[in-house]
Design an enzyme around this catalytic site. Sequence first.
Site, PDB file in Angstrom:
ATOM      1  N   GLU A  58       1.019  -1.268   0.350  1.00 18.62           N
ATOM      2  CA  GLU A  58       0.034   0.084   0.348  1.00 18.62           C
ATOM      3  C   GLU A  58       1.214   1.070  -0.474  1.00 18.62           C
ATOM      4  OE1 GLU A  58      -3.953   1.764   2.578  1.00 18.62           O
ATOM      5  OE2 GLU A  58      -2.502   0.271   3.309  1.00 18.62           O
ATOM      6  N   LYS A 129     -10.498   2.238  -1.960  1.00 19.24           N
ATOM      7  CA  LYS A 129     -10.458   1.810  -0.731  1.00 19.24           C
ATOM      8  C   LYS A 129     -11.656   1.727  -0.057  1.00 19.24           C
ATOM      9  CE  LYS A 129      -7.088   0.668   3.380  1.00 19.24           C
ATOM     10  NZ  LYS A 129      -6.277   0.930   4.622  1.00 19.24           N
ATOM     11  N   CYS A 162      -5.572  -3.823   2.045  1.00 17.12           N
ATOM     12  CA  CYS A 162      -5.443  -3.834   3.566  1.00 17.12           C
ATOM     13  C   CYS A 162      -6.924  -3.423   4.357  1.00 17.12           C
ATOM     14  CB  CYS A 162      -4.495  -2.349   3.762  1.00 17.12           C
ATOM     15  SG  CYS A 162      -3.632  -2.082   5.481  1.00 17.12           S
TER      16      CYS A 162
END
Length: 303
Positions: A58, A129, A162
């Site tokens: 990331e 995200k 993540c």
Amino acid sequence: MTEQSEAGRDTRVSPVRVAVVQFEPHVGVENLKANATAVEERLTTAADHGAGLIVLPELATTGYVFETREEAYAHSEPVPGGRSVDLFTRIAAERDVYIVGNVVEQSNGRLFDTAVLVGPDGYIGRYRKTHLWNTEKLWFTPGDEGFSVFDTRIGRIGLLVCWDIWFPETARIVTQLGADIICIPTGWVWTPPPLYDASGVCMAAHLTITAAHANNVFIATADRIGQERGAGFMGNSLIAGTNGWPVDRIAGPDEDTIIYADIDLTAARTAPIWNQLNDLHRDRRTDLYDQMLGYRGAAPLPR
């Protein structure tokens, strides 16, 4: 009848060497050039070792721990067309590989934590995200485009980022959209102890293993290492098979390394589950599940 080559091998496969990159980028506009160089070196190394699909951590080209909104904007770029995406695209074309990276995307004045997929023919797609961690909520807008799976020559590639892996719905929906593999750039940070179990594996790695097992899908997670402005990172990058178990090994907490796995991506479409009578996808009782689980907007699993 099984399709076979002249050598007698089953040709209905998509063999791919997957690589997940683990290293330490550094935040700060003064470090952008050094981060880009470090990323290019590792992408080249992975390609030299035969990787056809490479996943980066990331925010690998920018660092992660921003201190102000102004600083976050200073690290941002458009998608596509930004400096990092152009770097990924150039290397993908030169080395005939697919690359999953992650950048600070700026779009119409908003910032997103965005995973990007590029291939030998250029930019393929992005995923913003969905679930934001801690101070990410001060800089980023939660993803607004939903979940996607991208068809490529090597197979169907899904993207998460993540913290998304903590939410079982994410991997389930991406799998139901037909992903053969889910690629996850991560920046797993230290959380209240214990950080690792007795074998040196963090909770995030266990969640990755569980999601792969529960969805019968490959998952490749690339984490970063080191410490940045008081935040420590977990490492433990891995590539989980459709049965959940790591195909190779789980990277150590502080290793600057690349983990490889040779897999058949299409195995995710046919991999057996436990016995002849049970199949995870067919056994799902969607007639009873609450529509709030998110299945309402997902297309049928391709067959």
